[in-house]
Design a protein around this motif. Structure first.
Motif, short mmCIF file in Angstrom:
data_model
loop_
_atom_site.label_atom_id
_atom_site.label_comp_id
_atom_site.label_asym_id
_atom_site.label_seq_id
_atom_site.Cartn_x
_atom_site.Cartn_y
_atom_site.Cartn_z
N LEU A 93 99.05 65.82 -12.87
CA LEU A 93 97.78 65.69 -12.70
C LEU A 93 98.00 65.02 -11.14
CD1 LEU A 93 94.80 66.09 -12.83
CD2 LEU A 93 94.68 63.83 -14.08
N SER A 94 98.90 63.81 -11.37
CA SER A 94 98.97 63.43 -9.97
C SER A 94 99.85 63.93 -9.04
CB SER A 94 99.83 61.86 -10.17
OG SER A 94 100.23 61.22 -9.12
N ARG A 95 100.74 64.91 -9.30
CA ARG A 95 101.66 65.79 -8.78
C ARG A 95 100.57 66.92 -8.11
NH1 ARG A 95 105.20 65.85 -4.98
NH2 ARG A 95 106.66 67.42 -4.84
N ALA A 96 99.97 67.29 -9.02
CA ALA A 96 98.98 68.45 -8.43
C ALA A 96 97.90 68.19 -7.42
CB ALA A 96 98.23 69.17 -9.67
N MET A 97 97.37 66.76 -7.61
CA MET A 97 96.33 66.26 -6.54
C MET A 97 97.11 66.19 -5.41
SD MET A 97 93.45 65.67 -7.66
CE MET A 97 92.52 65.54 -9.37
N SER A 98 98.27 65.65 -5.42
CA SER A 98 99.15 65.45 -4.01
C SER A 98 99.52 66.83 -3.25
CB SER A 98 100.52 64.71 -4.52
OG SER A 98 101.10 64.45 -3.10
#
Length: 101
Positions: A61-66
């Protein structure tokens, strides 16, 4: 990653594979229907009692948001719920660390 998969190790491996492959998913994130499926599965997996899967999903989730920030406006509320409900309300250190990140 999906709940239909009964083998926990397979689900965790799927989340880790997605985390490694997110950089190469630009075409899928360009398509709203495919993006919706990916984000739904990621957010659902953050809520699992399987700690390794939850941690990997929060990382996804964090990586996709980034990586795909320009597409994330519609998911910000859902992502916040994922982080808040799992990351901030747990006694599992690894999950809490991802929630803070």
């Amino acid at each position: 990653m999906r709940p239909e998969e009964s083998n926990k190790r397979v689900r965790v491996a799927g989340a880790r594979a997605l985390l490694s492959a997110l950089e190469f998913c630009k075409d899928q994130f360009d398509r709203p229907d495919e993006r919706n499926v990916i984000m739904r599965v990621i957010c659902e997996c953050t809520q699992t009692p399987i700690v390794d899967l939850s941690v990997s999903s929060l990382q996804c989730l964090s990586r996709a948001m980034s990586l795909y920030y320009k597409y994330m406006e519609n998911y910000m509320g859902q992502a916040f719920v994922c982080y808040h409900s799992r990351g901030f309300r747990t006694s599992e250190d690894d999950i809490a660390m991802q929630g803070i990140e």
